[in-house]
Design a protein around this motif. Structure first.
Motif, mmCIF file in Angstrom:
data_model
loop_
_atom_site.group_PDB
_atom_site.id
_atom_site.type_symbol
_atom_site.label_atom_id
_atom_site.label_comp_id
_atom_site.label_asym_id
_atom_site.label_seq_id
_atom_site.Cartn_x
_atom_site.Cartn_y
_atom_site.Cartn_z
ATOM 1 N N TYR A 95 -5.445 -4.952 16.771
ATOM 2 C CA TYR A 95 -5.839 -4.954 15.367
ATOM 3 C C TYR A 95 -7.193 -5.642 15.179
ATOM 4 O O TYR A 95 -8.037 -5.188 14.390
ATOM 5 C CB TYR A 95 -4.776 -5.663 14.524
ATOM 6 C CG TYR A 95 -3.430 -4.983 14.511
ATOM 7 C CD1 TYR A 95 -3.314 -3.630 14.818
ATOM 8 C CD2 TYR A 95 -2.272 -5.687 14.198
ATOM 9 C CE1 TYR A 95 -2.081 -3.002 14.819
ATOM 10 C CE2 TYR A 95 -1.028 -5.060 14.196
ATOM 11 C CZ TYR A 95 -0.942 -3.726 14.511
ATOM 12 O OH TYR A 95 0.288 -3.103 14.512
ATOM 13 N N ASN A 242 -2.779 6.685 10.016
ATOM 14 C CA ASN A 242 -1.340 6.788 10.281
ATOM 15 C C ASN A 242 -1.007 6.563 11.742
ATOM 16 O O ASN A 242 0.158 6.657 12.131
ATOM 17 C CB ASN A 242 -0.797 8.150 9.823
ATOM 18 C CG ASN A 242 -1.481 9.303 10.549
ATOM 19 O OD1 ASN A 242 -2.272 9.105 11.474
ATOM 20 N ND2 ASN A 242 -1.170 10.513 10.111
ATOM 21 N N ASP A 243 -2.017 6.271 12.551
ATOM 22 C CA ASP A 243 -1.820 5.974 13.959
ATOM 23 C C ASP A 243 -1.755 4.459 14.134
ATOM 24 O O ASP A 243 -2.730 3.764 13.836
ATOM 25 C CB ASP A 243 -2.964 6.557 14.784
ATOM 26 C CG ASP A 243 -2.732 6.411 16.282
ATOM 27 O OD1 ASP A 243 -1.682 5.858 16.669
ATOM 28 O OD2 ASP A 243 -3.606 6.847 17.057
ATOM 29 N N PRO A 244 -0.637 3.896 14.606
ATOM 30 C CA PRO A 244 -0.544 2.432 14.751
ATOM 31 C C PRO A 244 -1.599 1.831 15.670
ATOM 32 O O PRO A 244 -1.964 0.667 15.509
ATOM 33 C CB PRO A 244 0.872 2.228 15.314
ATOM 34 C CG PRO A 244 1.630 3.438 14.892
ATOM 35 C CD PRO A 244 0.648 4.565 14.904
ATOM 36 N N SER A 245 -2.110 2.604 16.614
ATOM 37 C CA SER A 245 -3.130 2.076 17.515
ATOM 38 C C SER A 245 -4.482 1.896 16.839
ATOM 39 O O SER A 245 -5.383 1.276 17.411
ATOM 40 C CB SER A 245 -3.294 3.009 18.718
ATOM 41 O OG SER A 245 -3.758 4.292 18.313
ATOM 42 N N PHE A 247 -4.638 0.748 13.501
ATOM 43 C CA PHE A 247 -4.431 -0.113 12.341
ATOM 44 C C PHE A 247 -5.397 -1.304 12.374
ATOM 45 O O PHE A 247 -5.781 -1.788 13.436
ATOM 46 C CB PHE A 247 -2.996 -0.625 12.302
ATOM 47 C CG PHE A 247 -2.011 0.392 11.796
ATOM 48 C CD1 PHE A 247 -2.434 1.608 11.302
ATOM 49 C CD2 PHE A 247 -0.650 0.126 11.829
ATOM 50 C CE1 PHE A 247 -1.528 2.547 10.844
ATOM 51 C CE2 PHE A 247 0.262 1.055 11.370
ATOM 52 C CZ PHE A 247 -0.178 2.258 10.871
ATOM 53 N N GLY A 252 -1.695 -4.735 9.839
ATOM 54 C CA GLY A 252 -0.822 -5.422 10.775
ATOM 55 C C GLY A 252 -0.061 -6.561 10.131
ATOM 56 O O GLY A 252 1.127 -6.779 10.421
ATOM 57 N N SER A 255 2.758 -5.190 8.123
ATOM 58 C CA SER A 255 3.886 -4.705 8.921
ATOM 59 C C SER A 255 4.855 -5.821 9.275
ATOM 60 O O SER A 255 6.006 -5.540 9.652
ATOM 61 C CB SER A 255 3.362 -4.056 10.209
ATOM 62 O OG SER A 255 2.696 -5.013 11.026
#
Length: 300
Positions: A95, A242-245, A247, A252, A255
């Motif tokens: 992040y 929409n890709d967590p990698s 973010f 973060g 989340s």
């Protein structure tokens, strides 16, 4: 006929010896005026600093002590478990890298574009430029939420959805940056530009060799503000990614918040971690902003 130079009589004030000593009450008036202003500044500093201090110290408390009564400012059993749990619960290293890439690229582009735009608006006399400047200022009168939908549609249609470019490009041109540079370049005498043109300098050379060095304090100020805006931005990256990698830090931190309950110790630790880069950047660059001579080279 002859004339005789008669000595001029000395003034009464000139006969009195000049004393090198300052009056005893010379600095009393200035001190009396400075005390209320200094006291007010200290009061405001305490009012603004106390919540931040409470926030940082609360991140060192265990979860059981956060809502214990009576409330205490200093933690009885300070611990770093909240920071460790926050770092382990989310991929903070990724992040941080994602946010740093977005912030650095956006800041560089924002400063460059704002500097060019501000110079054109200040030093070129054209009615369409004035209309363009009014349109830029008009964007500050609209809430950012109103512009989210059209911006999202434009970025999506350009094929930039779920990419860093989709976050960076809409944030490059800011009304605040254009206004700051325009107002600064208006203070630069037009004679300085005319003299450079008479000497044979081209417009690009005038801008790069004269105007850009003079505007260094404004560039550093806008760079700090732009980096802070992009680092704290949450809504736009949330819509675009929409890709967590990919973010950013703020997504973060969100989340970590659960649907049913919130681990406040972990949330406070993550929030303090996210503040460290902003504090470090301000401490590094503040002396360049506050110590810079903005009026250097502006005298006729």
């Amino acid at each position: 006929m002859t004339t005789t130079d008669m000595p001029r009589p000395l003034d009464a004030d000139a006969k009195q010896p000049v004393s090198g000593k300052r009056p005893r009450n010379a600095g009393t008036g200035g001190l009396r005026r400075a005390v209320p202003a200094t006291t007010l500044l200290w009061i405001l500093a305490c009012l603004y600093g106390l919540p931040v201090l409470w926030f940082v110290l609360s991140s060192l408390k265990p979860s059981s002590d956060l809502f214990s009564y009576p409330l205490t400012l200093v933690p009885h059993n300070p611990t770093l478990s909240g920071f460790k749990a926050a770092w382990d619960s989310a991929n903070f290293s990724q992040y941080f890298i994602n946010t740093a890439i977005v912030c650095v690229i956006t800041t560089i582009l924002t400063v460059g574009v704002s500097c060019c735009t501000g110079y054109a608006l200040a030093k070129y006399d054209n009615r369409w430029l004035k209309v363009f400047f009014i349109c830029i200022l008009a964007t500050t009168m609209l809430p950012s939420e109103v512009m989210l939908a059209p911006e999202f549609l434009v970025v999506r249609n350009l094929g930039l959805y779920n990419s860093f470019a989709g976050i960076i490009l809409p944030a490059v041109l800011t009304a605040t940056g254009c206004f700051m540079f325009r107002q600064f370049f208006l203070t630069v005498p037009d004679e300085l530009v005319e003299a450079a043109r008479i000497d044979g300098a081209r417009e690009l050379s005038i801008f790069l060799r004269i105007m850009v060095p003079l505007s260094r304090p404004i560039m550093l100020t806008l760079a700090i503000l732009s980096f802070q805006w992009r680092w704290n931005d949450y809504i736009w990256p949330l819509l675009m990614l929409n890709d967590p990698s990919k973010f950013t830090v703020q997504i973060g931190i969100q989340s970590i918040v659960g649907a049913q309950n919130i681990n406040w110790s972990v949330l406070l630790g993550a929030s303090v971690i996210s503040m460290i880069p902003l504090i470090a950047i301000f401490l590094v660059f503040q002396r360049y902003v506050m110590g810079a001579d903005i009026n250097a080279g502006l005298k006729d």
